[in-house]
Design a protein around this motif. Structure first.
Motif, short mmCIF file in Angstrom:
data_model
loop_
_atom_site.label_atom_id
_atom_site.label_comp_id
_atom_site.label_asym_id
_atom_site.label_seq_id
_atom_site.Cartn_x
_atom_site.Cartn_y
_atom_site.Cartn_z
N PHE A 58 0.50 -1.31 -0.32
CA PHE A 58 -0.19 -0.66 0.05
C PHE A 58 1.48 1.72 -0.16
CE2 PHE A 58 -1.90 3.73 2.42
CZ PHE A 58 -3.68 3.58 1.11
N ASN A 102 -4.96 -3.85 -3.92
CA ASN A 102 -4.03 -2.29 -3.91
C ASN A 102 -3.99 -1.98 -5.03
OD1 ASN A 102 -2.43 -1.14 -1.05
ND2 ASN A 102 -1.76 -3.65 -1.18
N GLU A 123 -8.27 5.80 2.06
CA GLU A 123 -7.37 4.44 1.88
C GLU A 123 -6.96 3.02 2.39
OE1 GLU A 123 -8.79 3.42 -1.45
OE2 GLU A 123 -9.97 5.82 -0.76
N LEU A 127 -8.19 0.02 4.23
CA LEU A 127 -6.83 -1.24 4.57
C LEU A 127 -7.05 -1.20 5.95
CD1 LEU A 127 -4.65 -3.29 3.08
CD2 LEU A 127 -3.32 -0.70 3.68
#
Length: 326
Positions: A58, A102, A123, A127
């Motif tokens: 990520f 990702n 984001e 995650l």
């Protein structure tokens, strides 16, 4: 049952992740559920390891997105360049587990045409929630130690049967009924036990977990020795008088066979038997000479069989002995 357990975790975990993402007002909240689905693996260690790899991926994806999208636009071609660099980079450093997830998160930048701090935070939280819930829910993995113990009991029962058959057919001149199919249950139980042992190790985070693996490897090595002894027994053409004490010795091994037996007493008995063997009168015929040579090799093989167990026992710590043998 195992598959149902995993499916239940995926369904519950994904639902919780989506609800939590919605509750704190994240965009694309359904992605948190997908991340949870992808995070839940068969073992605890595998789940944690994959989550860490996806976190690193990520960070890599976010840096690439920051460099590409604001400078070249939120369109298909920059996204293609992003995928080329991201997939290639992850493949080189072995982060393939983070590629799909990702890449999906990166599409959110394209759809929103923004890569602001708030979007990156969105984001990152997706995650964190998805992987976090997936990891936490997978920590509740039922122990399979009971299954391993049950297999151990079967393994030792299999060994006793093999040893008693060896002792019996060693005394018999007709060995036509002595077949190697008696080894099949032991092979199957050792393989099953090894599978359970490795699963246990991967589900144990902070405790010693190698004992069962070493136990299965020890029994597997002993099985190889027994297979060699079997070949020697069926090669015998007569029944020399030395057969009787060796046969009784094999029965002694079978009767005292146990996980907690360190084999030291049996090794002393083998040493005494070996000395008596050396002092016995020399063979007269060629057939007797050859069969007695085979018997001596059988005795030496059983010594190796016992040394394998002694070495296993001698390398155990006091804590392991107390935990597994008490």
């Amino acid at each position: 049952m195992k598959k149902l357990n995993k499916v239940s975790k995926i369904a519950i975990g994904s639902t919780l992740a989506i609800l939590l993402a919605n509750a704190i007002g994240l965009n694309y909240s359904i992605s948190a559920g997908i991340i949870t689905l992808l995070t839940i693996q068969d073992t605890k260690k595998e789940t944690i390891f994959i989550s860490l790899k996806r976190l690193v991926a990520f960070i890599f994806a976010s840096i690439l997105a920051l460099l590409l999208f604001p400078n070249f636009g939120f369109t298909t071609i920059p996204f293609g360049i992003f995928l080329f660099l991201f997939v290639g980079g992850c493949s080189i450093v072995k982060l393939q587990d983070g590629i799909a997830m990702n890449s999906v998160l990166a599409t959110h930048y394209i759809l929103s045409e923004s890569i602001s701090i708030s979007m990156i935070t969105n984001e990152a939280l997706l995650l964190f929630i998805g992987a976090g819930i997936g990891t936490l829910i997978n920590l509740f993995m039922p122990s399979n130690v009971k299954q391993i113990k049950e297999v151990q009991v079967r393994i030792e029962a299999d060994l006793r049967k093999i040893l008693f058959r060896m002792a019996y057919f060693l005394r018999e001149s007709d060995k036509s009924e002595y077949k190697d199919r008696c080894f099949t249950p032991l092979k199957e139980d050792i393989n099953l036990g090894a599978t359970y042992a490795y699963t246990n190790m991967n589900n144990t985070l902070f405790q010693e977990s190698e004992y069962f693996i070493r136990y299965m490897e020890m029994r597997k090595h002993q099985l190889q020795i027994l297979a060699e002894i079997y070949d020697k027994i069926i090669s015998l053409r007569s029944v020399p008088k030395q057969v009787i004490p060796i046969s009784q010795f094999i029965e002694s091994i079978a009767n005292s066979l146990a996980e907690s037996n360190n084999a030291k007493g049996l090794l002393l008995l083998e040493q005494k038997l070996e000395e008596e063997y050396r002092q016995s009168s020399l063979p007269i015929t060629r057939e007797e000479f050859e069969d007695r040579a085979v018997l001596y090799m059988i005795l030496k093989d059983f010594k190796m069989f016992l040394l394998i167990k002694e070495q296993f026992a001698d390398t155990l710590t006091k804590d392991q002995i107390q935990k597994y043998w008490s």
